[in-house]
Scaffold this active site. Structure first.
Site, short mmCIF file in Angstrom:
data_model
loop_
_atom_site.label_atom_id
_atom_site.label_comp_id
_atom_site.label_asym_id
_atom_site.label_seq_id
_atom_site.Cartn_x
_atom_site.Cartn_y
_atom_site.Cartn_z
N ASP A 114 0.85 -1.32 -0.07
CA ASP A 114 -0.09 0.08 0.11
C ASP A 114 0.89 1.45 0.12
OD1 ASP A 114 0.75 0.28 2.72
OD2 ASP A 114 -1.05 -0.80 3.45
N GLU A 150 2.37 5.98 -3.27
CA GLU A 150 3.22 6.86 -3.93
C GLU A 150 3.07 7.07 -5.43
OE1 GLU A 150 4.74 8.91 -1.87
OE2 GLU A 150 4.46 7.70 -0.22
N HIS A 173 0.18 8.93 -6.15
CA HIS A 173 0.47 10.57 -5.93
C HIS A 173 1.01 10.82 -7.57
CE1 HIS A 173 -0.09 11.74 -2.05
NE2 HIS A 173 0.93 11.20 -1.57
N GLU A 209 -3.87 13.07 -0.49
CA GLU A 209 -3.26 12.12 0.47
C GLU A 209 -4.55 11.00 0.53
OE1 GLU A 209 -0.72 10.81 2.45
OE2 GLU A 209 0.21 12.15 0.95
N ASP A 218 -3.33 -2.79 -2.71
CA ASP A 218 -2.71 -3.67 -1.71
C ASP A 218 -3.68 -4.93 -1.51
OD1 ASP A 218 -1.12 -4.78 0.19
OD2 ASP A 218 -1.76 -3.49 1.78
N ASP A 240 -11.83 -8.58 5.84
CA ASP A 240 -10.44 -8.49 6.85
C ASP A 240 -10.56 -7.26 7.75
OD1 ASP A 240 -7.91 -8.39 7.60
OD2 ASP A 240 -7.66 -10.08 6.47
N ASP A 269 -8.59 -5.92 9.24
CA ASP A 269 -7.25 -5.13 8.86
C ASP A 269 -7.39 -4.41 7.65
OD1 ASP A 269 -6.53 -5.52 11.40
OD2 ASP A 269 -5.05 -7.31 11.16
N GLU A 307 0.85 -1.26 7.62
CA GLU A 307 0.61 -2.19 8.57
C GLU A 307 1.82 -3.38 8.59
OE1 GLU A 307 -2.01 -3.83 5.47
OE2 GLU A 307 -1.13 -2.04 6.34
N HIS A 335 -1.76 15.02 6.14
CA HIS A 335 -1.95 13.71 6.65
C HIS A 335 -3.10 13.91 7.59
CE1 HIS A 335 2.02 13.38 4.72
NE2 HIS A 335 1.63 12.46 4.52
#
Length: 953
Positions: A444, A449, A452, A472, A483, A493, A495, A501, A540
């Site tokens: 991820d 990136e 971006h 962002e 991901d 999931d 997560d 992570e 962020h």
């Protein structure tokens, strides 16, 4: 009681501070510095919540912000851009664009999609000069030999009216002013002593002039755009600032960074454009050969890796597999470079000298390629390319089969760099260290990136304030979606919403993750009006408010459909200066265009509602302070207070007028009065002792210092300087100003004796530094750095008694001293910030002594109970006000600048002045325990006060 000197110009970390405001261009401008809050843009409360078929008017412009539900035929022959301009010309009654020629509306990109969709982005120009953020989109379909417009959106500013677009300020002067502004931003605040054996270093920045640019505030502000690059003297990280210098006065009216980093675990880095690949990189397809290799990712999975074997038989980490089989000279090349040990500052916008692709000895990559992050970076780059190609038929990041470059393993000052960034042309991944792996270790991060890069080549959301937070958010959204797809993880999931992570060496996913798209952040509970000091206005900090809404939508809709909606909004609706409200309208409109049912549209709207992104959401943010001036239009200048009065710079409501100085009562009674001429110059750094007011006037020929009685009377020019001024303090007959010496590059301070007209240096040494000055009752206190006989740097706090000429160093152990901060003078003595321990992550003490250096006491300690991350101090005879600036290892409210108050003797400890959750900057002590500051909690820049501390929060 009489008050201390006021601090007028230095914000947290010595940087020009800024608060995020509403939406659109206002968000960018205010983020760059405390600035305009009501600039006309196509946004805000006029935006409909539903974006239903029809027209959404712009705010402060006659051109609509969003038009949907059209099917109006235009010329099918010719270019899409010509057809788009023809539509706008034919519908002048709707769009109010007087000149639709290519000179006024320049095509910056045309994309085509499935079903014959065409999207044309047009850049607004005024008299041939580009308008920042002035971008208008026309959406069309072309099929069966016919072309029709289906909708439009964006920002076109109809109120512009400039008499001339010829700058009065020369390019050379603009560059000098821009470099000075950046030097002040990165070189102010706490003055740090160099390491033992090192000499004091001047801030080293260089400026490069770009195009003359119009800022669309009111009737327009003509500026020179200067890009300033260099290295942050505090931590060695790269700096790239986009500075806009008012073309008539030379004042830096806006400054922001293009940083596009993954998170806040490392130092932010600058963005650049168009860096070419290093010499020796193969772009010739004649001898290409895709070699199938394999490597092991950080997670232990063995994956296929596409390599290239050059004519010398050397394997290189270059993937030519994405190129079209029928044309080996077209299509993308994915190349991964070994940047281990290279400095991040040397990889931002440029290529480190001699850098090469990773070159394994065989197609089976060994452990070194796993540990370095090369395997994950190269493999994931291919997955990102595939995602955008397979889902949206997008050819590479730029949509034009552009090359994809990754640099892996950069460091910062020889130490681990726990971050990653997109610099406008390539991805750069930090080496990692301690608890973190190399930052390409999580898919991820790579997806983030590279997205971006996609954003840069579509909406190009400016990386500051709300537009930066949306940048962002979209990078997080697609980075996470990629991901999950690449690693076969379900949306169910627990997560699934975590980012970063997998970066930690030991911690589990939830402990390791840098952000969580399921954190439930809302505008009412979590939006922070944050300064420009490090997170570029909360890019962020506030991003999960918007990304959380998008992720909710993805959870409740079919993920593929959600992705299509977000991508369509990004590529065909959103423009560079859009904020949260425009972003919502774009997503809803895109969903409608893509055929969302009523039930699906309800889910889309509900997702934004749940995160508080509704028209007018900023009005719901509350404070515990008294507001003296709401929505103050101010940038790059502080204010002063004393004797029951305050002095502050203000613009008009839309921020288009140069700043003038206003004086009001700190009690809040009465109305502020204009005291400076409204003469087209910028009148800034205002300060007052309650009887007179002083300020600096920026003009094309220099900076002039004015003094005038508060109650009215003659405005007197008492001095001038031809260099950048960054701070001013005033009391009685003394005016002290800080400037950057253009010859030496050092920050120095002078004082003007108004009675005699004399101007004197506080410390007459060309390689000495004097800054953070305060003045009261004929005495000036300041931080001082000077060279010892062996050339090493000495640091201390000095007090000058101007009546006698005597200078006294305060009782500080030079052998232990690491840094000193803002000074404050009262009737009884001098206060200063003192840091004696470089290992305590920024904690600093506040100290006090009599003017002769006797009777030193500690007001707040550097360590232990009651210690603060003291950054600056302002004091009256009755109270000491301390701005605390905790280290920003993570962007939360707890890391933002807050103000504390303590008794002059330090007894009883320090209490929070206010419990407001936004930034609290430029504190100024008035009489008694009253303190004023600029507060960003509401999302606007407000001048506020409290008469006594709030206590504990």
């Amino acid at each position: 009681m009489r008050t201390s000197v006021r601090r007028s110009a230095v914000g947290p970390q010595g940087r020009r501070t800024g608060v995020v405001v509403g939406q659109g261009i206002a968000a960018l401008l205010a983020t760059a510095g405390l600035m305009a809050t009501a600039v006309p843009a196509a946004h805000a409360d006029t935006a409909t919540a539903s974006a239903a078929s029809g027209t959404t008017p712009g705010s402060g412009t006659d051109t609509p912000a969003l038009v949907t539900g059209l099917h109006e035929e235009v010329a099918a022959t010719g270019s899409a851009a010509d057809a788009a301009r023809g539509h706008l010309k034919a519908k002048k009654g709707r769009y109010h664009i007087a000149d639709t020629s290519a000179k006024n509306l320049t095509a910056v990109g045309t994309t085509t999609g499935k079903g014959g969709k065409e999207t044309v982005r047009l850049q607004q120009k005024y008299k041939g000069v580009q308008v920042l953020g002035g971008q208008y989109i026309v959406r069309m379909t072309k099929k069966d030999g016919k072309r029709a417009v289906t909708g439009t959106s964006g920002n076109y500013f109809t109120e512009l009216k400039l008499d001339t677009v010829t700058p009065k300020v020369s390019e050379k002067t603009a560059v000098e002013r821009a470099v000075g502004a950046v030097s002040a931003q990165f070189g102010g605040g706490i003055l740090r002593v160099p390491a033992k054996g090192e000499k004091a270093a001047a801030a080293e920045f260089t400026g490069k002039a770009g195009d003359v640019t119009i800022l669309p505030q009111g009737t327009g502000v003509l500026t020179r755009h200067i890009t300033v690059t260099g290295t942050d003297p505090a931590d060695g990280s790269p700096v790239r600032q986009e500075v806009y210098i008012d073309a008539h006065s030379g004042f830096p009216v806006m400054q922001y960074s293009g940083i596009q980093t993954f998170g806040a675990t490392g130092t932010a880095t600058g963005a650049a454009n168009g860096a070419a690949a290093p010499a020796g990189t193969s772009t010739d397809a004649a001898d290409q050969l895709v070699v199938k290799g394999s490597g092991v990712r950080y997670n232990g999975e063995t994956v296929d890796i596409n390599l290239y074997k050059d004519v010398k038989g050397v394997y290189q980490m270059i993937d030519y597999s994405k190129r079209a089989a029928d044309s080996p000279y077209q299509g993308p090349m994915i190349a991964t470079y070994d940047a281990r040990g290279r400095e991040a500052s040397g990889a931002s916008g440029v290529w480190p000298a001699g850098i090469q692709t990773f070159r394994p000895e065989s197609p089976e990559l060994g452990e070194d390629y796993t540990d370095s992050g090369a395997v994950d970076a190269h493999w994931a780059a291919g997955k990102v390319y595939d995602y955008y190609k397979n889902h949206f038929d997008r050819n590479s990041l730029d949509g034009k089969d552009g090359y994809i470059y990754s640099l892996v393993g950069v460091v910062n000052g020889g130490q681990p760099y726990n971050n990653a960034f997109w610099d406008g042309s390539k991805m750069v991944y930090g080496q990692g260290g301690g608890d973190y792996r190399t930052f390409s270790a999580d898919t991820d991060v790579v997806g983030h990136e590279m997205t971006h890069g996609v954003v840069t080549h579509t909406a190009n959301l400016v990386y500051a304030g709300q537009s930066g937070a949306m940048n962002e958010a979209i990078a997080d959204y697609f980075g996470n979606a990629i991901d999950l797809e690449a690693n076969h993880v379900s949306m169910d999931d627990p997560d699934a919403g975590l980012l970063g992570e997998d970066l930690c060496t030991d911690a589990g996913p939830r402990e390791c993750a840098l952000r969580d798209l399921n954190d439930g952040a809302t505008t009412s509970k979590n939006f922070i009006g944050v300064t420009y000091r490090g997170d570029n206005g909360g890019v962020h900090l506030n991003s999960t408010i918007f990304s959380g809404a998008l992720w909710d939508m993805r959870q409740d809709l079919d993920p593929e459909f959600a992705d299509q909606i977000v991508y369509r909004a990004l590529s065909a609706y959103i423009t560079p200066l859009d904020g949260f409200t425009e972003g919502r309208a774009a997503v809803v409109a895109a969903a409608q265009e893509l055929g969302a049912t009523k039930a699906q549209l309800k889910i889309v709207k509900r997702s934004f509602d749940a995160h508080g992104i509704v028209p007018g959401w900023e009005k719901a943010l509350g404070v515990d302070t008294d507001t003296l001036i709401a929505k103050d239009n101010i940038y790059s200048t502080g204010f002063g207070a004393g004797g029951g009065k305050y002095a502050v710079s203000r613009s008009n409501e839309d921020g288009s007028e140069p700043y003038s100085v206003w004086v009001g009562n700190t009690s809040g009674k009465g109305r502020p009065q204009l005291v400076s001429p409204n003469n087209g110059s910028f009148n800034v750094y205002a300060d007052t002792d309650g009887t007179n007011v002083a300020w600096a006037e920026y003009a094309s020929t220099g900076v002039y210092f004015h003094v005038r009685p508060v109650k009215g009377g003659m405005d007197k020019v008492v001095g001038a300087v031809g260099a950048n001024v960054s701070a001013l303090a005033f009391d009685g007959d003394l005016l002290v100003y800080t400037y950057m010496n253009p010859q030496s590059g050092y920050t120095q301070s002078r004082y003007i004796d108004i009675k005699t007209g004399e101007t004197k240096e506080l410390y007459n040494n060309p390689v000495g530094v004097t800054t953070l000055a305060s003045v009261h009752d004929g005495k000036i206190a300041y931080a001082k750095m000077w060279p010892a006989s062996d050339g090493t740097a000495m640091l201390g706090v000095e007090v000058l008694d101007t009546a006698t000429g005597k200078k006294t160093l305060m009782p500080i152990d030079a052998a232990e001293l690491y840094g000193v901060g803002q000074t404050a003078v009262t009737d009884d003595g001098v206060y200063w910030v003192e840091d004696n321990d470089p290992t305590d992550t920024g904690q600093a003490a506040v100290r006090r002594a009599d003017f002769d250096g006797t009777n030193p006491i500690t007001v707040t300690p550097e360590s232990g109970a009651g210690a603060l991350y003291a950054y600056s101090v302002t004091a009256s005879d009755d109270a000491v006000n301390i701005t605390e600036l905790p280290p920003a290892t993570d962007w939360t409210n707890d890391t933002l600048p807050k103000i504390y108050q303590a008794a002059p003797d330090g007894k009883g400890g320090a209490q929070r002045v206010s419990c407001n959750r936004g930034d609290q900057v430029y504190a100024a002590a008035d009489e008694g325990t009253r303190v004023l500051w600029l507060d960003g909690t509401t999302g606007y820049t407000n001048l506020v006060k409290r008469d006594r501390p709030a206590g504990k929060c």
